[in-house]
Design a protein around this motif. Structure first.
Motif, PDB file in Angstrom:
ATOM      1  N   SER A 304       0.847  -1.184   0.000  1.00  0.00           N
ATOM      2  CA  SER A 304       0.000   0.000   0.000  1.00  0.00           C
ATOM      3  C   SER A 304       0.888   1.241   0.000  1.00  0.00           C
ATOM      4  N   ILE A 305       0.821   2.019  -1.065  1.00  0.00           N
ATOM      5  CA  ILE A 305       1.695   3.205  -1.119  1.00  0.00           C
ATOM      6  C   ILE A 305       0.913   4.443  -1.537  1.00  0.00           C
ATOM      7  N   ASP A 306       1.510   5.573  -1.228  1.00  0.00           N
ATOM      8  CA  ASP A 306       0.922   6.861  -1.625  1.00  0.00           C
ATOM      9  C   ASP A 306       1.326   7.103  -3.081  1.00  0.00           C
ATOM     10  N   ILE A 307       0.451   6.719  -3.996  1.00  0.00           N
ATOM     11  CA  ILE A 307       0.854   6.828  -5.407  1.00  0.00           C
ATOM     12  C   ILE A 307       0.828   8.279  -5.878  1.00  0.00           C
ATOM     13  N   SER A 308       0.149   9.167  -5.124  1.00  0.00           N
ATOM     14  CA  SER A 308       0.165  10.597  -5.498  1.00  0.00           C
ATOM     15  C   SER A 308       1.601  11.105  -5.371  1.00  0.00           C
ATOM     16  N   ILE A 337      -3.597   9.861  -2.652  1.00  0.00           N
ATOM     17  CA  ILE A 337      -4.242   8.623  -3.137  1.00  0.00           C
ATOM     18  C   ILE A 337      -3.367   7.438  -2.720  1.00  0.00           C
ATOM     19  N   ILE A 338      -3.960   6.607  -1.870  1.00  0.00           N
ATOM     20  CA  ILE A 338      -3.222   5.428  -1.389  1.00  0.00           C
ATOM     21  C   ILE A 338      -3.760   4.204  -2.140  1.00  0.00           C
ATOM     22  N   LYS A 368       1.084  16.388 -20.402  1.00  0.00           N
ATOM     23  CA  LYS A 368       0.340  16.610 -19.146  1.00  0.00           C
ATOM     24  C   LYS A 368       0.090  15.260 -18.489  1.00  0.00           C
ATOM     25  N   VAL A 369       0.489  15.198 -17.198  1.00  0.00           N
ATOM     26  CA  VAL A 369       0.242  13.960 -16.446  1.00  0.00           C
ATOM     27  C   VAL A 369      -0.799  14.270 -15.387  1.00  0.00           C
ATOM     28  N   SER A 370      -1.865  13.467 -15.321  1.00  0.00           N
ATOM     29  CA  SER A 370      -2.837  13.726 -14.247  1.00  0.00           C
ATOM     30  C   SER A 370      -3.213  12.423 -13.544  1.00  0.00           C
ATOM     31  N   LEU A 371      -3.463  12.573 -12.252  1.00  0.00           N
ATOM     32  CA  LEU A 371      -3.845  11.414 -11.438  1.00  0.00           C
ATOM     33  C   LEU A 371      -5.060  11.810 -10.614  1.00  0.00           C
ATOM     34  N   LEU A 372      -6.162  11.086 -10.811  1.00  0.00           N
ATOM     35  CA  LEU A 372      -7.407  11.430 -10.115  1.00  0.00           C
ATOM     36  C   LEU A 372      -8.050  10.176  -9.561  1.00  0.00           C
ATOM     37  N   LYS A 373      -8.795  10.389  -8.468  1.00  0.00           N
ATOM     38  CA  LYS A 373      -9.524   9.243  -7.932  1.00  0.00           C
ATOM     39  C   LYS A 373     -11.015   9.543  -8.004  1.00  0.00           C
ATOM     40  N   SER A 381      -3.646   9.614 -16.401  1.00  0.00           N
ATOM     41  CA  SER A 381      -3.621   9.893 -17.838  1.00  0.00           C
ATOM     42  C   SER A 381      -2.370  10.682 -18.212  1.00  0.00           C
ATOM     43  N   VAL A 382      -1.852  10.353 -19.400  1.00  0.00           N
ATOM     44  CA  VAL A 382      -0.677  11.047 -19.928  1.00  0.00           C
ATOM     45  C   VAL A 382      -1.059  11.547 -21.313  1.00  0.00           C
TER      46      VAL A 382
END
Ligand code: ADP
Length: 450
Positions: A304-308, A337-338, A368-373, A381-382
């Motif tokens: 379990s890691i903080d992927i953010s 985001i974990i 553009k790199v985005s990380l959303l939950k 998305s890249v």
């Protein structure tokens, strides 16, 4: 008939011959049985006639043939008539309604309606002159009914046998037809054993259990042929990819050993060897990863890691290295985001995507790199505004060793996106791509956060 197989012709001929044989032998048997019964009855009647004559002689009284009646069997009737054909004694069955004209020639067989009789008329001689005559009558109804029964039995036997033969032929034909896929499967398997993996059963009969088995086997063969060809292509692609750096290493080493060189020239050759060695090293580690992905049994070491935080760090590092690609990187990363992932694989996934977005970009381009939950789904998305991918190539980009640009300028082996796809699916996720030639691409990876 011409299309019938030899075994069916033999079976058909055999059945017809047996039916014909029955049609000949059973009626002959009927005639023999009938003759036997009639002759037996006739012999009995004649015996009974003789007995009556004896009895009447010994009694010498034609009016009292009782002792004669005692001697005869049930079903036999006797009557004594005077010379003018008037019945003196005895009796005739009610249904025997013939006139009393005698016939002394032989036994005769009158019929009326459903009754048949066997009749014997005999002259009576007393004291040397004709003193009337007597008649012995036997009903043939029991013989007729037995023979009718036998006739019906014979017809039924012939019909049943003919029907049975026809059914045997039909069911044999149906069975043969139903089992035809088995024959086709065997033939196809034999051709495949001889090395022709392109062969298919191509069964066009009924879609019953065997038909479906044939269809399933064809599908299985499609998969096998595809996998086999993929393996073949994989081996040739690997050899091809390894040959380029090895050739460069050999050439540089030969160049270094060829005559006296300055230190700078040796350094230059060593740099080439080092670079090509690094490429080979990277290729081999990617190949190892592919091998793990390929056997389908790899279990990720989830933590379990903080992927953010992790995504942010990777993007920052890649931004620093992106200087020489003349494209800039920006990011929109949701905090905290974990998620449970295998860290090295997740890092490989982002690096491959961002690497591509930089590699296939144009001067002054952006990434553009985005990380959303979103509820239980994490979306990475890249996006880039680089060279884009043609519609024709879009479905192929996930294949191992696929490169839209096959020229030597693109020195990467074409494994990056197949690794991305494998990592995403290993984590229960999916991959999506939208791209337009000369406009840019958007890669989106969705992974369930649980
Ligand atoms: P490679 O090692 O060639 O980058 P990949 O599997 O990562 O292999 O990509 C396969 C092919 O997909 C690339 O050769 C390239 O043609 C195309 N491709 C991948 N990413 C992009 C992108 N962001 N923009 C344009 N084309 C791309």
């Amino acid at each position: 008939m011409r299309r019938l197989k030899i075994k069916w012709k033999i079976l058909l001929g055999h059945s017809i011959a047996l039916v014909l044989l029955m049609m000949l032998t059973l009626p002959v048997m009927y005639i023999l049985v009938s003759d036997h019964l009639y002759n037996g009855a006739k012999t009995l009647l004649l015996n009974e006639g003789d007995q009556v004559v004896q009895a009447l002689r010994s009694g010498d009284n034609t009016n009292e043939p009782d002792s004669a009646y005692d001697m005869i069997q049930t079903g036999t009737y006797i009557a004594v008539y005077s010379n003018d054909n008037t019945q003196i004694s005895g009796w005739m069955p009610e249904s025997f309604d013939f006139d009393s004209q005698p016939s002394f020639d032989d036994v005769y067989y009158p019929e009326n309606g459903e009754h048949r009789w066997m009749v014997l008329d005999r002259q009576l001689i007393a004291n040397g002159s004709e003193s009337g005559w007597f008649r012995v009558v036997k009903s043939l109804d029991s013989i007729t009914s037995a023979l009718n029964y036998l006739k019906t039995l014979i017809i039924v036997i012939i019909l049943v046998y003919s029907l049975f033969s026809a059914l045997a032929m039909i069911s044999g034909g149906l069975l043969n037809r139903a089992l035809s896929p088995v024959k086709q499967i065997t033939e196809t398997a034999q051709q495949i054993v001889q090395g022709d993996l392109t062969k298919r059963i191509n069964f066009d009969g009924a879609r019953d259990e065997l038909g479906m088995l044939a269809e399933t086997l064809d599908e299985m063969l499609d998969h096998l042929e595809y996998s086999f060809n993929r393996e073949k292509r994989f081996s040739s692609d690997v050899s091809h990819e390894l040959r380029t750096p090895i050739t460069a290493i050999i050439l540089s080493a030969e160049e270094a050993l060829d005559g006296d060189k300055t230190v700078d020239e040796y350094k230059e050759d060593l740099c080439v060897i080092l670079n090509e060695g690094r490429k080979m090293n990277s290729l081999i580690s990617q190949l190892l990863m592919m091998a793990r992905s390929h056997d389908g049994k790899y279990t990720p070491k989830m933590e379990s890691i903080d992927i953010s935080a992790l995504t942010k760090t990777i993007v920052e590092e890649l931004s620093e290295g992106a200087g020489n690609t003349e494209a800039s990187i920006s990011s929109d990363i949701e905090e905290g985001i974990i998620m449970s992932v295998e860290q090295t694989l997740y890092m490989r996934l982002i690096i491959n995507l961002v690497d591509n977005a930089l590699k296939y970009n144009t001067p002054g381009g952006w990434v553009k790199v985005s990380l959303l939950k979103n509820s239980n789904l994490v979306s990475l998305s890249v996006e880039d505004n680089g060279i884009g991918i043609s519609d024709e190539n879009l479905p192929k980009i996930w294949d191992r060793f696929f490169k839209a640009d096959q020229s030597s300028i693109n020195s990467s082996p074409g494994l990056g996106l197949s690794i991305v796809k494998w990592v995403a699916e290993l984590h229960g996720g999916t991959v999506h791509v939208k791209s337009e030639l000369n406009k840019g691409s958007l890669f989106e990876i969705q992974i369930p956060s649980k």
